[in-house]
Scaffold this motif. Structure first.
Motif, PDB file in Angstrom:
ATOM      1  N   MET A   1      -9.576   3.728  -0.811  1.00  0.00           N
ATOM      2  CA  MET A   1      -8.584   3.726   0.263  1.00  0.00           C
ATOM      3  C   MET A   1      -8.036   5.142   0.405  1.00  0.00           C
ATOM      4  O   MET A   1      -7.042   5.510  -0.207  1.00  0.00           O
ATOM      5  CB  MET A   1      -7.471   2.711  -0.051  1.00  0.00           C
TER       6      MET A   1
ATOM      7  N   HIS B   1      -9.423   0.018  -4.305  1.00  0.00           N
ATOM      8  CA  HIS B   1      -8.236   0.841  -4.029  1.00  0.00           C
ATOM      9  C   HIS B   1      -8.586   2.324  -3.990  1.00  0.00           C
ATOM     10  O   HIS B   1      -8.098   3.067  -3.144  1.00  0.00           O
ATOM     11  CB  HIS B   1      -7.177   0.570  -5.107  1.00  0.00           C
TER      12      HIS B   1
ATOM     13  N   HIS C   1       0.861  -1.182   0.000  1.00  0.00           N
ATOM     14  CA  HIS C   1       0.000   0.000   0.000  1.00  0.00           C
ATOM     15  C   HIS C   1       0.895   1.228   0.000  1.00  0.00           C
ATOM     16  O   HIS C   1       1.973   1.202   0.586  1.00  0.00           O
ATOM     17  CB  HIS C   1      -0.900   0.033   1.242  1.00  0.00           C
TER      18      HIS C   1
ATOM     19  N   ASP D   1      -0.981   2.865  -4.508  1.00  0.00           N
ATOM     20  CA  ASP D   1      -0.725   1.627  -5.244  1.00  0.00           C
ATOM     21  C   ASP D   1      -2.039   0.879  -5.440  1.00  0.00           C
ATOM     22  O   ASP D   1      -2.730   0.561  -4.464  1.00  0.00           O
ATOM     23  CB  ASP D   1       0.273   0.791  -4.436  1.00  0.00           C
ATOM     24  N   PHE D   2      -2.376   0.580  -6.660  1.00  0.00           N
ATOM     25  CA  PHE D   2      -3.691  -0.018  -6.957  1.00  0.00           C
ATOM     26  C   PHE D   2      -3.790  -1.423  -6.358  1.00  0.00           C
ATOM     27  O   PHE D   2      -3.403  -2.415  -6.953  1.00  0.00           O
ATOM     28  CB  PHE D   2      -3.942  -0.048  -8.467  1.00  0.00           C
ATOM     29  N   CYS D   3      -4.340  -1.500  -5.130  1.00  0.00           N
ATOM     30  CA  CYS D   3      -4.181  -2.697  -4.311  1.00  0.00           C
ATOM     31  C   CYS D   3      -5.389  -3.622  -4.329  1.00  0.00           C
ATOM     32  O   CYS D   3      -5.283  -4.785  -3.948  1.00  0.00           O
ATOM     33  CB  CYS D   3      -3.854  -2.278  -2.889  1.00  0.00           C
TER      34      CYS D   3
ATOM     35  N   CYS E   1      -4.146   6.043  -0.868  1.00  0.00           N
ATOM     36  CA  CYS E   1      -3.217   4.960  -1.202  1.00  0.00           C
ATOM     37  C   CYS E   1      -2.790   5.133  -2.655  1.00  0.00           C
ATOM     38  O   CYS E   1      -3.616   5.347  -3.538  1.00  0.00           O
ATOM     39  CB  CYS E   1      -3.894   3.611  -1.005  1.00  0.00           C
TER      40      CYS E   1
HETATM   41 CU1  CUA Z   1      -3.984   0.267  -0.775  1.00  0.00          CU
HETATM   42 CU2  CUA Z   1      -4.395   1.052  -2.878  1.00  0.00          CU
END
Ligand code: CUA
Ligand code: K7E
Length: 658
Positions: A633, A630, A586, A624-626, A622
């Motif tokens: 987030m 995402h 993340h 980073d495409f988690c 966030c």
């Molecule tokens: Cu954690 Cu995007």
């Protein structure tokens, strides 16, 4: 004066003529020695792994680039002497100490030679050592994490170029100075250089288990220029060889004034002998100051330790440590074959390659066959130490590596080619044009006792018409050559990043299975601000410093609403990614932060410091495409005026009362 200028012009014209008469663009004469086409040889099907890792230096980018070969897919950028907005290295509070030096915080360097640790003369895939050329430093990258874990500054050095080469059991990493300078440093006229400047060759010990470096000793030498180094191996284990130029000790217009003597030197250092002297308590402790920066992967935090002394050996008082071997004029690379017998010295302007014999050097040393001395250091006889000469292989040899079949491969900068020759007979066997002007080349294990001679990577300096133009500067071309057959065959051409000098390549099997997947939260995170579960989430104020212990998990931050922050505060976000799944990082970014975002891998804790300047509502999110959510987030921070009396409060999934 006029004559000198004319002479200079002459050299420049001659070189540009040779460079510019190379054939351009497509290479029509590629010979297909095997049934597979070049494209098939470099092709790695989707979902399949490459056979080799290649760690390419970034030169002035201060980084190391991890590629897979033969595909030349870029796998990871490892920041070393740089700040990296992708990972937050050099921006996070935990990693800032890594870039500390006696000259202050230096987030840049010129990284030339990554070298992989060895055991019994074979690459073992544990660590990479790499040099900072400009502000003398040596770094160690751990190949479990693929992260820089240690940087040690080299005192009494200037231009740390003949570095960072490891001995065959990684007993030492060597850091050789390029420039002669006054030691200790002082204010003096430059014209008094000759005889007064000095140089240091530094031997760093490496802890067998942790890899931790320490300066074991320095050898003080005359203030010539020293360029490259390689360790002896097998029969020459215990020795280290350095190319030595400007033995004229010129301090201006070196391209003319340092090219006067017919021969320069290879400086041969018997480090086993030096080690004996150290054990006997010989040498002098000198006062100095340098930084030793270490990253602890248990606390996820780097610290700087200041050191103030170094052990110096003077070879004029301690005989048997240093010898000068006359060699090719203005040499660049010095390379040792897998048997340790042949030492190749590459004179940059020459049309020949000089090959020395270790046995002959050893014999001359044992029989004290010295022809002269320089500053108290014995000089051996050129003919007495010669194994042979590769006659007219090309023009402008720079670097040589080896395969396991008794062949050497040398780059020729001026004639833009790689030449394959027989190490024992010095007979030229094959040649291939590269585009253009190669510097280093790399063969997996090509500077060890056990080369793996399947591919050769040529790292070229000039691009010209190889790729679509992108403005005045082009990325430099790397060219992969199949060397498994009798004839070399070019199979791939790809742009590299920064200015790669050396690259070290290794079979993937030596690294891939031990690569770290996560930090286990329970046992591998002793960060004082870790969030292991929701009950660790906390925000505390200590005067103007606010510490936020925040958790990150798909797909929210805990907390995600924060109030009570004031203008003038220093907010420290201690971010723990509580995921325990491989490859789910993340990121964290807050509007107006003056540093970077920060990427936190599973089980890790990192800190980003932010100083809000104006009241308002500040989003964070966030990076980073988690997960599918995402974009959900995210969170808000309320910043109030400096004199506001709003209390600190935070929440997740409920309103802050106020
Ligand atoms: Cu954690 Cu995007
Ligand atoms: Cu030849 Cu710095 Cu090793 Cu560049 S050096 S090419």
């Amino acid at each position: 004066m006029m004559r000198q200028i004319f002479k200079l012009f002459g050299i420049a014209i001659a070189i540009s003529a040779i460079v510019s008469c190379q054939p351009g663009g497509a290479n029509g004469k590629s010979s297909s020695s095997s049934k597979k086409s070049a494209a098939e040889k470099a092709y790695v099907a989707p979902g399949e792994y490459d056979e080799y890792y290649g760690f390419l230096s970034g030169g002035f980018s201060g980084q190391v680039y991890t590629y897979g070969f033969p595909s030349a897919r870029l796998l990871k950028i490892i920041p070393v002497f740089s700040q990296d907005p992708q990972s937050g290295y050099g921006y996070s509070e935990e990693t800032k100490p890594m870039l500390q030096t006696s000259y202050g915080f230096i987030p840049w360097d010129d990284l030339h030679h990554p070298d992989i640790s060895q055991t019994n003369g074979e690459l073992d895939g544990r660590w990479i050592f790499a040099n900072g050329n400009n502000t003398p430093r040596i770094a160690r990258i751990d190949l479990q994490d693929f992260e820089t874990q240690e940087i040690i500054e080299i005192p009494n050095s200037a231009g740390n170029h003949n570095s960072a080469f490891v001995t065959e059991n990684t007993e030492y990493v060597v850091a050789g100075t390029r420039f002669g300078v006054p030691i200790p440093q002082k204010d003096m006229p430059i014209k008094d250089y000759k005889g007064n400047f000095k140089a240091s060759m530094t031997f760093l010990s490496v802890d067998e288990d942790s890899g931790e470096m320490d300066i074991a000793f320095q050898i003080r030498l005359p203030g010539y220029n020293y360029d490259l180094a390689h360790p002896g191996r097998d029969k020459s284990h215990g020795w280290m060889f350095f190319t030595t130029y400007n033995t004229e000790e010129a301090h201006t217009l070196l391209e003319v004034n340092a090219s006067k003597f017919d021969k320069d030197f290879i400086t041969a250092i018997n480090w086993k002998k030096a080690e004996e002297y150290v054990k006997e308590g010989k040498g002098t402790i000198e006062k100095t100051r340098y930084a030793h920066n270490k990253y602890d992967s248990q606390t996820h935090t780097a610290t700087t330790e200041w050191k103030d002394e170094v052990l110096v050996l003077d070879p004029t008082e301690l005989p048997g440590i240093v010898y000068f071997v006359p060699s090719a004029k203005s040499p660049h690379g010095v390379d040792v074959d897998p048997t340790g017998e042949y030492i190749v010295s590459n004179g940059k302007l020459s049309a020949n390659l000089v090959v020395h014999s270790f046995s002959k050097i050893k014999e001359a040393v044992d029989n004290e066959e010295f022809v002269d001395e320089a500053y108290g250091i014995p000089i051996l006889d050129f003919d007495n130490t010669l194994a042979g000469i590769v006659e007219q292989p090309g023009i402008g040899p720079l670097h040589t590596e080896f395969d396991e079949r008794g062949n050497a491969y040398s780059t020729f900068f001026i004639s833009s080619e790689i030449v394959k020759w027989d190490v024992k007979t010095q007979e030229v066997l094959d040649r291939i044009d590269v585009y253009y002007s190669p510097g280093h080349l790399s063969i997996p294990g090509g500077n060890s006792r056990k080369p793996d001679g399947k591919y050769l990577l040529s790292m070229n300096k000039i691009t010209k018409d190889r790729y679509l133009p992108v403005g005045p500067e082009m990325n430099q071309p790397g060219q992969l050559i199949d060397i498994s057959g009798d004839k070399m065959e070019m199979i791939l051409d790809f742009p590299m990043i920064g200015e790669p000098h050396y690259a070290s390549m290794i079979h993937a099997d030596k690294i891939k299975d031990k690569s770290r997947k996560i930090y286990r939260l329970a046992s591998e995170n002793d960060h004082p601000m870790v969030v292991k579960s929701g009950k660790d989430v906390d925000i505390t104020r200590d005067g103007k410093n606010v510490h936020v212990k925040m958790g990150m998990i798909r797909s929210h931050f805990n907390p995600d609403n924060i109030e009570g922050i004031k203008v003038g505060d220093k907010v420290h976000f201690h971010l723990t990614n509580t995921e325990q799944d491989f490859d789910i990082p993340h990121g964290f970014a807050v509007m107006g932060a003056n540093n970077s975002e920060i990427l936190v891998v599973p089980g890790q804790t990192k800190t980003l410091t932010w100083e809000p300047k104006e009241p308002g509502i500040y989003p964070f999110y966030c990076t980073d495409f988690c997960s599918a959510l995402h974009q959900e987030m995210q969170g808000y921070i309320r910043v109030s005026p400096e004199d506001s009396d709003i209390e600190l409060s935070w929440s997740l999934n409920k309103n802050i009362d106020g």
